[in-house]
Write an enzyme that holds these catalytic residues in place. Structure first.
Site: not given
Ligand code: NAD
Length: 231
Positions: A107, A201, A203
């Protein structure tokens, strides 16, 4: 063992850089579509230049440093060499500063500008705006942040898909699974290469069902442990 790791904003959260989607869907107090889309840039270029200038200044504060998760991935690369590839959605340079070399910032990079006149990508640590001259071609009015916005094509896609199609292990770290094509990399790695897949991660992400194994907690705790385990 060929390993591809994808990282997102969550890996840099404990270094003091805010993620995209906290509970409020804002990035540093701005609506994402205002500061991360070509339309937003056309509507209000000053705000967009200022936003990325602020992010760049923040990134260069002495307290913003790579954390144990960035360092663990650099350690994994040291062991695996050319069998390792790190793909990041982050525009910060914390992987680079941690020592990662085989790194594709899909990105873009906050510490670079892009000139639409000469297509140069000059390194950039200060502020810039519409009036700033490109150091390569000398034209003004053509520099923008070297950041891929929504609706634009991410960078290095051919190299990334080639590596995914050959990897034995794929891990996604600190990414919410909202942004495609990155959120679909796990499917490519599993389908085309039969890779073992891990989600690391805070969550469960939106795409957690696509992974064989999930490990949940802070990146600085779970990533060094995962690196030890797979080595
Ligand atoms: P995101 O903000 O959508 O998701 C971040 C994920 O990280 C969330 O699922 C969250 O639960 C998790 N997370 C938060 N703190 C964590 C921690 N300490 N340890 C582990 N996980 C943690 O980010 P994304 O999926 O990378 O979204 C993609 C877009 O965000 C990219 O386009 C990227 O350019 C942009 N972005 C980059 C930065 C950066 O460069 N550091 C910062 C904000 C946004």
């Amino acid at each position: 063992m060929r390993v591809v790791v994808l990282t997102g904003a969550g890996i840099s959260a404990e270094s003091g850089i805010r993620t995209f989607r906290g509970s409020d869907g804002l990035w540093e107090g701005h609506h994402i579509e205002d500061v991360a889309s070509p339309d937003g840039f056309r509507r209000d270029p000053d705000t967009v230049y200022r936003f990325y200038n602020d992010r760049r200044r923040q990134l260069l504060q002495p307290e913003i440093q790579p954390n144990a998760a960035h360092l663990a991935l650099a350690r994994l690369e040291e062991k695996l060499g050319d069998d390792f590839l790190l793909v990041t959605q982050n525009i910060d340079d914390l992987h680079k500063r941690a020592g990662s070399l085989r790194l594709l910032p899909m990105h873009g990079e906050l510490r670079r500008a892009r000139c639409s006149a000469c297509l140069g990508l000059p390194d950039w640590d200060g502020d810039f705006d519409e009036k700033t001259k490109c150091p390569a071609c000398g034209k003004s009015g053509h520099l923008r942040p070297h950041v891929v916005w929504f609706g634009e094509m991410p960078l290095y896609m051919e190299d990334i898909y080639t590596a995914l199609a050959q990897c034995e292990v794929f891990a996604a770290i600190g990414t919410s699974g909202n942004v495609y094509p990155a959120a679909g990399f796990v499917d490519v790695a599993r389908r085309q290469a039969g890779a073992r897949s891990f989600e690391l991660n805070l969550e469960k992400s939106l795409v957690h069902n696509a992974f064989e194994e999930g490990r949940y907690g802070k990146a600085t705790e779970i990533v060094p442990k995962w690196v030890d385990d797979i080595l």
